[in-house]
Design a protein around this motif. Structure first.
Motif, short mmCIF file in Angstrom:
data_model
loop_
_atom_site.label_atom_id
_atom_site.label_comp_id
_atom_site.label_asym_id
_atom_site.label_seq_id
_atom_site.Cartn_x
_atom_site.Cartn_y
_atom_site.Cartn_z
N UNK A 102 0.83 -1.20 0.00
CA UNK A 102 0.00 0.00 0.00
C UNK A 102 0.87 1.26 0.00
N UNK A 103 1.92 1.25 0.80
CA UNK A 103 2.85 2.38 0.87
C UNK A 103 3.54 2.59 -0.49
N UNK A 104 3.94 1.50 -1.12
CA UNK A 104 4.61 1.59 -2.41
C UNK A 104 3.68 2.15 -3.48
N UNK A 105 2.42 1.79 -3.44
CA UNK A 105 1.45 2.33 -4.39
C UNK A 105 1.31 3.84 -4.21
N UNK A 106 1.33 4.30 -2.98
CA UNK A 106 1.26 5.74 -2.73
C UNK A 106 2.47 6.46 -3.30
N UNK A 107 3.64 5.89 -3.15
CA UNK A 107 4.85 6.50 -3.71
C UNK A 107 4.78 6.48 -5.23
N UNK A 108 4.24 5.41 -5.78
CA UNK A 108 4.08 5.30 -7.22
C UNK A 108 3.17 6.40 -7.75
N UNK A 109 2.14 6.72 -7.01
CA UNK A 109 1.24 7.80 -7.41
C UNK A 109 1.98 9.13 -7.43
N UNK A 110 2.86 9.34 -6.46
CA UNK A 110 3.67 10.57 -6.46
C UNK A 110 4.56 10.62 -7.69
N UNK A 111 5.09 9.48 -8.09
CA UNK A 111 5.96 9.44 -9.28
C UNK A 111 5.17 9.82 -10.53
N UNK A 112 3.94 9.39 -10.61
CA UNK A 112 3.10 9.76 -11.76
C UNK A 112 2.85 11.26 -11.76
N UNK A 113 2.65 11.84 -10.59
CA UNK A 113 2.46 13.28 -10.52
C UNK A 113 3.71 14.04 -10.97
N UNK A 114 4.89 13.51 -10.68
CA UNK A 114 6.13 14.13 -11.15
C UNK A 114 6.19 14.05 -12.67
N UNK A 115 5.77 12.93 -13.23
CA UNK A 115 5.73 12.80 -14.69
C UNK A 115 4.79 13.83 -15.30
N UNK A 116 3.67 14.07 -14.65
CA UNK A 116 2.72 15.06 -15.15
C UNK A 116 3.31 16.47 -15.13
N UNK A 117 4.23 16.70 -14.22
CA UNK A 117 4.89 18.01 -14.18
C UNK A 117 5.71 18.26 -15.45
N UNK A 118 6.21 17.19 -16.07
CA UNK A 118 6.92 17.33 -17.34
C UNK A 118 6.01 17.96 -18.40
N UNK A 119 4.77 17.50 -18.42
CA UNK A 119 3.80 18.06 -19.39
C UNK A 119 3.54 19.53 -19.08
N UNK A 120 3.47 19.85 -17.81
CA UNK A 120 3.26 21.25 -17.43
C UNK A 120 4.41 22.14 -17.91
N UNK A 121 5.63 21.60 -17.83
CA UNK A 121 6.78 22.38 -18.29
C UNK A 121 6.76 22.61 -19.80
N UNK A 122 6.26 21.62 -20.53
CA UNK A 122 6.23 21.72 -21.98
C UNK A 122 5.17 22.70 -22.46
N UNK A 123 4.11 22.85 -21.68
CA UNK A 123 2.99 23.68 -22.15
C UNK A 123 2.97 24.97 -21.43
#
Length: 131
Positions: free
Chosen positions: A110-131
């Protein structure tokens, strides 16, 4: 309460499937790490650094998940063996330890899934930087 050898044997398929799922998460994570190391010229060094920190943490947690799951399997097997030898109290104790280790493994998951969700949010920040 009378406990027979079939009680711990009910956990075998569940633990086996959990270990398979944990291994799949590990393989997926290693593929992500390989892709990240292969991609040069990423949009932001800070985002990559944050990803690496998260990936290291996730690897450690997956190792703990797997270790807890394997130990749960071992104690479940020992419980069955004790019950087979008619050491009922020992068999029940070993089965209880197996269940506790299984819960620990699930909490790490469960803890690892929460960290994984944070990693996805970091990936989404890449899109924010591009746009």
């Amino acid at each position: 309460m009378e406990m027979t050898i079939t009680t711990p044997s009910l956990l075998f398929p569940a633990i086996s499937l959990l270990l398979l799922a944990y291994t799949n998460r590990f393989v997926t994570l290693t593929n992500v790490i390989r892709q990240l190391s292969a991609s040069e010229g990423s949009p932001s060094k800070e985002i990559v650094r944050r990803q690496i920190v998260g990936l290291r943490k996730r690897l450690q947690i997956i190792r703990l998940m797997q270790a807890s799951g394997v130990m749960s399997f071992v104690f479940c097997t020992l419980s069955m063996f004790a019950l087979l030898l008619q050491f009922y109290l020992l068999g029940q104790f070993l089965f209880a330890v197996s269940l506790i280790l299984l819960v620990v493994s699930l909490l790490f998951s469960f803890y690892e899934v929460n960290i994984s969700t944070n990693a996805i949010n970091i990936e989404l920040e890449k899109f924010d930087e591009k746009h």
